[in-house]
Design a protein around this motif. Structure first.
Motif, PDB file in Angstrom:
ATOM      1  N   GLY A 107       0.808  -1.211   0.000  1.00  0.00           N
ATOM      2  CA  GLY A 107       0.000   0.000   0.000  1.00  0.00           C
ATOM      3  C   GLY A 107       0.836   1.254   0.000  1.00  0.00           C
ATOM      4  O   GLY A 107       0.515   2.236  -0.685  1.00  0.00           O
ATOM      5  N   GLN A 108       1.936   1.238   0.761  1.00  0.00           N
ATOM      6  CA  GLN A 108       2.813   2.405   0.820  1.00  0.00           C
ATOM      7  C   GLN A 108       3.434   2.692  -0.542  1.00  0.00           C
ATOM      8  O   GLN A 108       3.466   3.837  -0.999  1.00  0.00           O
ATOM      9  N   MET A 109       3.924   1.649  -1.220  1.00  0.00           N
ATOM     10  CA  MET A 109       4.541   1.844  -2.527  1.00  0.00           C
ATOM     11  C   MET A 109       3.495   2.261  -3.560  1.00  0.00           C
ATOM     12  O   MET A 109       3.747   3.134  -4.402  1.00  0.00           O
ATOM     13  N   HIS A 110       2.322   1.643  -3.495  1.00  0.00           N
ATOM     14  CA  HIS A 110       1.251   1.995  -4.431  1.00  0.00           C
ATOM     15  C   HIS A 110       0.851   3.456  -4.262  1.00  0.00           C
ATOM     16  O   HIS A 110       0.642   4.166  -5.265  1.00  0.00           O
ATOM     17  N   ARG A 111       0.762   3.933  -3.035  1.00  0.00           N
ATOM     18  CA  ARG A 111       0.406   5.339  -2.799  1.00  0.00           C
ATOM     19  C   ARG A 111       1.478   6.269  -3.352  1.00  0.00           C
ATOM     20  O   ARG A 111       1.161   7.350  -3.877  1.00  0.00           O
ATOM     21  N   PHE A 112       2.738   5.853  -3.243  1.00  0.00           N
ATOM     22  CA  PHE A 112       3.807   6.679  -3.815  1.00  0.00           C
ATOM     23  C   PHE A 112       3.619   6.817  -5.319  1.00  0.00           C
ATOM     24  O   PHE A 112       3.711   7.915  -5.870  1.00  0.00           O
ATOM     25  N   PHE A 113       3.354   5.704  -6.001  1.00  0.00           N
ATOM     26  CA  PHE A 113       3.131   5.747  -7.448  1.00  0.00           C
ATOM     27  C   PHE A 113       1.928   6.645  -7.776  1.00  0.00           C
ATOM     28  O   PHE A 113       1.951   7.388  -8.756  1.00  0.00           O
ATOM     29  N   ARG A 114       0.891   6.537  -6.953  1.00  0.00           N
ATOM     30  CA  ARG A 114      -0.337   7.289  -7.209  1.00  0.00           C
ATOM     31  C   ARG A 114      -0.151   8.783  -6.946  1.00  0.00           C
ATOM     32  O   ARG A 114      -0.564   9.628  -7.747  1.00  0.00           O
ATOM     33  N   GLU A 115       0.470   9.110  -5.825  1.00  0.00           N
ATOM     34  CA  GLU A 115       0.617  10.514  -5.443  1.00  0.00           C
ATOM     35  C   GLU A 115       1.607  11.262  -6.321  1.00  0.00           C
ATOM     36  O   GLU A 115       1.437  12.458  -6.574  1.00  0.00           O
ATOM     37  N   THR A 116       2.644  10.574  -6.779  1.00  0.00           N
ATOM     38  CA  THR A 116       3.639  11.239  -7.634  1.00  0.00           C
ATOM     39  C   THR A 116       3.286  11.149  -9.112  1.00  0.00           C
ATOM     40  O   THR A 116       3.954  11.775  -9.934  1.00  0.00           O
ATOM     41  N   ASP A 117       2.241  10.375  -9.437  1.00  0.00           N
ATOM     42  CA  ASP A 117       1.832  10.183 -10.833  1.00  0.00           C
ATOM     43  C   ASP A 117       3.015   9.657 -11.652  1.00  0.00           C
ATOM     44  O   ASP A 117       3.281  10.110 -12.772  1.00  0.00           O
ATOM     45  N   LEU A 118       3.704   8.674 -11.077  1.00  0.00           N
ATOM     46  CA  LEU A 118       4.947   8.180 -11.672  1.00  0.00           C
ATOM     47  C   LEU A 118       4.739   7.558 -13.044  1.00  0.00           C
ATOM     48  O   LEU A 118       5.556   7.744 -13.958  1.00  0.00           O
ATOM     49  N   LEU A 119       3.654   6.825 -13.225  1.00  0.00           N
ATOM     50  CA  LEU A 119       3.433   6.173 -14.511  1.00  0.00           C
ATOM     51  C   LEU A 119       3.221   7.194 -15.625  1.00  0.00           C
ATOM     52  O   LEU A 119       3.758   7.049 -16.728  1.00  0.00           O
ATOM     53  N   GLN A 120       2.440   8.237 -15.330  1.00  0.00           N
ATOM     54  CA  GLN A 120       2.245   9.281 -16.335  1.00  0.00           C
ATOM     55  C   GLN A 120       3.536  10.042 -16.592  1.00  0.00           C
ATOM     56  O   GLN A 120       3.810  10.457 -17.729  1.00  0.00           O
ATOM     57  N   ALA A 121       4.344  10.209 -15.543  1.00  0.00           N
ATOM     58  CA  ALA A 121       5.641  10.868 -15.721  1.00  0.00           C
ATOM     59  C   ALA A 121       6.516  10.069 -16.672  1.00  0.00           C
ATOM     60  O   ALA A 121       7.223  10.640 -17.517  1.00  0.00           O
ATOM     61  N   MET A 122       6.464   8.739 -16.563  1.00  0.00           N
ATOM     62  CA  MET A 122       7.226   7.885 -17.470  1.00  0.00           C
ATOM     63  C   MET A 122       6.724   8.037 -18.906  1.00  0.00           C
ATOM     64  O   MET A 122       7.513   8.191 -19.837  1.00  0.00           O
ATOM     65  N   HIS A 123       5.399   8.009 -19.090  1.00  0.00           N
ATOM     66  CA  HIS A 123       4.832   8.135 -20.437  1.00  0.00           C
ATOM     67  C   HIS A 123       5.187   9.487 -21.048  1.00  0.00           C
ATOM     68  O   HIS A 123       5.509   9.572 -22.244  1.00  0.00           O
ATOM     69  N   ARG A 124       5.135  10.538 -20.251  1.00  0.00           N
ATOM     70  CA  ARG A 124       5.465  11.867 -20.771  1.00  0.00           C
ATOM     71  C   ARG A 124       6.948  11.957 -21.130  1.00  0.00           C
ATOM     72  O   ARG A 124       7.314  12.593 -22.116  1.00  0.00           O
TER      73      ARG A 124
END
Length: 236
Positions: A107-124
């Motif tokens: 949950g902690q790692m998932h929240r980090f991905f969600r709060e930082t929008d890491l996946l969208q940052a990668m796509h951009r």
């Protein structure tokens, strides 16, 4: 159209429309858990991992994968302590993981991905087209001559990369030698988020070609090889 030797397993966390769900199980945690069962993932990104079949893959190896998946499910539902199932994490980094359970850790790692929008940052970052300052071959000539220097990533805005940078994921170059590391670029933001992730979750470092890590005061700092400014001004 699918490769029969490859098995891609998707973990919970991504909705069908591509948005990040409230709860999720990041693939890096599953991959690390599997390693404890001697089940090796070929590659793991944020919410999927790849298994490879080969001539040596027999029913017993497939059963080992299924057993590992079932064991993960049980440990996740019971929120088993990391000290019991992934002991290296709390032993080496007690300040980060302490007495945390598996479900809490996911949950902690998932929240980090969600709060930082890491996946969208990668796509951009993949969609960025950095400004070329010189050709990659010219940048390589500067490396051969030694007209380069390591620059801390947070201070690299405006500098020219000397070599390509390839993080995984996505596993493709997002910056080539000779291209400018522009201020506020998606490429720079994504790399800084990866640096932040590694400091938040030590033990989950991924391969990043073109980045050198420096440890200082218990923190990890990314460094990138850049063209020496004086050599660049002189047109060398």
């Amino acid at each position: 159209m699918l490769d029969p030797i490859k098995l891609t397993i998707i973990t919970p966390g991504i909705a069908q429309d591509g948005s990040i769900e409230e709860e999720g199980i990041p693939a890096p945690v599953v991959s690390r858990f599997f390693a404890e069962y001697h089940v090796v993932c070929e590659k793991a990104d944020y919410y999927s991992f790849l298994m490879l079949n080969s001539i040596g893959t027999d029913p017993s190896k497939q059963e080992a994968l299924l057993e590992a998946m079932e064991s993960f499910r049980i440990c996740y539902e019971k929120n088993r302590p990391l000290s019991e199932i992934l002991p290296e994490l709390p032993e080496r980094w007690p300040q980060n993981y302490g007495s945390m359970g598996l479900a809490d850790h996911c949950g902690q790692m998932h929240r980090f991905f969600r709060e930082t929008d890491l996946l969208q940052a990668m796509h951009r970052a993949c969609g960025d087209l950095p400004k070329p300052v010189m050709t990659p071959s010219k940048a390589y000539e500067n490396i051969v001559r030694g007209d380069v220097e390591l620059v801390e990533l947070k201070a690299a805005a405006g500098r020219t990369a000397a070599a390509m940078v390839v993080p995984y994921p996505p596993g493709i170059p997002i910056l080539m030698g000779g291209e400018c590391i522009e201020q506020d670029s998606h490429v720079l933001r994504y790399l800084l988020l990866l640096e932040q992730f590694e400091n938040r979750f030590p033990g989950y470092e991924s391969e990043i070609h073109g980045i050198k890590r420096m440890e200082q005061n218990g923190k990890t700092y990314f460094q990138i090889l850049c063209i020496d400014e004086k050599a660049q001004e002189n047109g060398v």
